[in-house]
Design a protein around this motif. Structure first.
Motif, PDB file in Angstrom:
ATOM      1  N   GLY A 296      10.559   6.608 -16.161  1.00 20.39           N
ATOM      2  CA  GLY A 296       9.846   6.664 -14.884  1.00 20.39           C
ATOM      3  C   GLY A 296       9.223   5.336 -14.516  1.00 20.39           C
ATOM      4  O   GLY A 296       9.292   4.898 -13.359  1.00 20.39           O
ATOM      5  N   ILE A 297       8.638   4.669 -15.492  1.00 17.04           N
ATOM      6  CA  ILE A 297       7.998   3.375 -15.234  1.00 17.04           C
ATOM      7  C   ILE A 297       9.050   2.314 -14.934  1.00 17.04           C
ATOM      8  O   ILE A 297       8.896   1.503 -14.012  1.00 17.04           O
ATOM      9  N   ASN A 298      10.141   2.321 -15.694  1.00 15.20           N
ATOM     10  CA  ASN A 298      11.221   1.368 -15.428  1.00 15.20           C
ATOM     11  C   ASN A 298      11.770   1.537 -14.013  1.00 15.20           C
ATOM     12  O   ASN A 298      12.038   0.558 -13.314  1.00 15.20           O
TER      13      ASN A 298
ATOM     14  N   LEU B  51       0.838  -1.198   0.000  1.00 14.93           N
ATOM     15  CA  LEU B  51       0.000   0.000   0.000  1.00 14.93           C
ATOM     16  C   LEU B  51       0.877   1.253   0.000  1.00 14.93           C
ATOM     17  O   LEU B  51       0.615   2.213  -0.744  1.00 14.93           O
ATOM     18  N   THR B  52       1.941   1.243   0.808  1.00 15.23           N
ATOM     19  CA  THR B  52       2.865   2.380   0.849  1.00 15.23           C
ATOM     20  C   THR B  52       3.523   2.582  -0.510  1.00 15.23           C
ATOM     21  O   THR B  52       3.642   3.710  -0.991  1.00 15.23           O
ATOM     22  N   LEU B  53       3.951   1.481  -1.131  1.00 14.25           N
ATOM     23  CA  LEU B  53       4.548   1.559  -2.474  1.00 14.25           C
ATOM     24  C   LEU B  53       3.582   2.202  -3.459  1.00 14.25           C
ATOM     25  O   LEU B  53       3.951   3.104  -4.217  1.00 14.25           O
ATOM     26  N   PHE B  54       2.349   1.700  -3.449  1.00 12.92           N
ATOM     27  CA  PHE B  54       1.362   2.224  -4.392  1.00 12.92           C
ATOM     28  C   PHE B  54       1.138   3.717  -4.182  1.00 12.92           C
ATOM     29  O   PHE B  54       1.145   4.502  -5.138  1.00 12.92           O
ATOM     30  N   LEU B  55       0.955   4.139  -2.931  1.00 14.04           N
ATOM     31  CA  LEU B  55       0.664   5.540  -2.642  1.00 14.04           C
ATOM     32  C   LEU B  55       1.842   6.444  -2.986  1.00 14.04           C
ATOM     33  O   LEU B  55       1.660   7.530  -3.552  1.00 14.04           O
TER      34      LEU B  55
ATOM     35  N   ALA C 230       4.240  -0.831  -7.642  1.00 16.32           N
ATOM     36  CA  ALA C 230       4.828   0.488  -7.893  1.00 16.32           C
ATOM     37  C   ALA C 230       4.550   0.944  -9.318  1.00 16.32           C
ATOM     38  O   ALA C 230       4.257   2.126  -9.567  1.00 16.32           O
ATOM     39  N   THR C 231       4.614   0.014 -10.265  1.00 16.85           N
ATOM     40  CA  THR C 231       4.342   0.353 -11.667  1.00 16.85           C
ATOM     41  C   THR C 231       2.897   0.814 -11.842  1.00 16.85           C
ATOM     42  O   THR C 231       2.628   1.819 -12.510  1.00 16.85           O
ATOM     43  N   MET C 232       1.966   0.092 -11.231  1.00 21.27           N
ATOM     44  CA  MET C 232       0.564   0.505 -11.291  1.00 21.27           C
ATOM     45  C   MET C 232       0.370   1.868 -10.622  1.00 21.27           C
ATOM     46  O   MET C 232      -0.373   2.717 -11.111  1.00 21.27           O
ATOM     47  N   GLY C 233       1.073   2.087  -9.515  1.00 21.73           N
ATOM     48  CA  GLY C 233       0.967   3.362  -8.822  1.00 21.73           C
ATOM     49  C   GLY C 233       1.366   4.536  -9.684  1.00 21.73           C
ATOM     50  O   GLY C 233       0.709   5.586  -9.671  1.00 21.73           O
ATOM     51  N   ILE C 234       2.424   4.368 -10.480  1.00 17.71           N
ATOM     52  CA  ILE C 234       2.893   5.487 -11.295  1.00 17.71           C
ATOM     53  C   ILE C 234       2.091   5.640 -12.593  1.00 17.71           C
ATOM     54  O   ILE C 234       1.997   6.728 -13.153  1.00 17.71           O
ATOM     55  N   VAL C 235       1.481   4.538 -13.050  1.00 11.38           N
ATOM     56  CA  VAL C 235       0.746   4.573 -14.323  1.00 11.38           C
ATOM     57  C   VAL C 235      -0.686   5.079 -14.154  1.00 11.38           C
ATOM     58  O   VAL C 235      -1.197   5.825 -15.002  1.00 11.38           O
ATOM     59  N   VAL C 236      -1.347   4.693 -13.065  1.00  9.24           N
ATOM     60  CA  VAL C 236      -2.773   5.005 -12.892  1.00  9.24           C
ATOM     61  C   VAL C 236      -3.082   6.508 -12.973  1.00  9.24           C
ATOM     62  O   VAL C 236      -4.020   6.907 -13.677  1.00  9.24           O
ATOM     63  N   PRO C 237      -2.317   7.390 -12.311  1.00 13.00           N
ATOM     64  CA  PRO C 237      -2.659   8.822 -12.402  1.00 13.00           C
ATOM     65  C   PRO C 237      -2.614   9.352 -13.838  1.00 13.00           C
ATOM     66  O   PRO C 237      -3.489  10.117 -14.248  1.00 13.00           O
TER      67      PRO C 237
END
Length: 200
Positions: free
Chosen positions: A58-60, A4-8, A85-92
């Motif tokens: 950024g995704i890498n 959760l911390t990674l995602f946020l 982490a990848t989903m976290g950066i891509v979703v926004p």
């Protein structure tokens, strides 16, 4: 809880790092100071790997950092961390672009929107410049930039930190890129080989 911390954390990076992959670097520096997922020296290596592999930097970098963070739970944890982490950066970006595409034609000539972009551009330039300074420090110096105590003393301290092999390699590649116009992968591969040979 770490997932959760990674995602946020990476969601915040994806939301606010306007300007592409290099604009994520100041945010990653902040993460390096808050968590033990990676440190500043590892960040330089992450950038080199992310720039040398296919896909947006950024995704890498998010995938790599997430893998490092989740790896404390073993290989599967590392894979889950990289995915999170990848989903976290891509979703926004996905949500933002979807919303903008719906309203772009309506608002593209709105003075408020134009002024907002006018204000964002210099901030993005500053963030990318900050990233460039980090890359110079990581790639061309053997240590952190000292605090400024006076121009001559500061310059002598910088001079003592210069990695001359790295500077020569940097200058040679820069000249070759400008002169020969070859595909970037050639320079990346050649630089990797040269870097390995020079470190022996």
């Amino acid at each position: 809880m770490i997932f959760l911390t990674l995602f946020l954390e990476f969601f915040k990076i994806g939301l606010f790092s306007v300007g592409g992959g290099l604009a994520t670097i100041p945010f990653l520096q902040d993460i390096a100071g808050k968590y033990d997922w990676f440190d500043i020296s590892m960040l330089g290596r992450m950038i080199a790997i992310a720039e040398s592999t296919p896909g947006p930097v950024g995704i890498n970098m998010a995938t790599y950092a997430g893998f490092q963070a989740g790896h404390i739970y073993g290989l599967l944890g590392g894979i889950a961390g990289g995915f999170t982490a990848t989903m976290g950066i891509v979703v926004p970006a996905l949500v933002t672009i979807t919303l903008i595409s719906k309203a772009y034609r309506k608002f593209k000539e709105n003075p408020l929107v134009e002024n907002a972009f006018y204000g964002v551009r210099p901030v993005v330039a500053g963030m990318i410049a900050s990233s460039a300074l980090l890359l110079v420090q990581q790639g061309l110096l053997n240590g952190a930039v000292p605090e400024f105590t006076g121009l001559l003393q500061w310059l002598s301290q910088i001079w003592a930190l210069v990695d001359f092999k790295a500077v020569i390699l940097f200058a040679a590649v820069l000249v070759c890129v400008r002169r020969f116009k070859l595909h970037p992968i050639i320079f990346i591969a050649a630089s990797g080989v040269l870097g390995a040979l020079l470190s022996m």
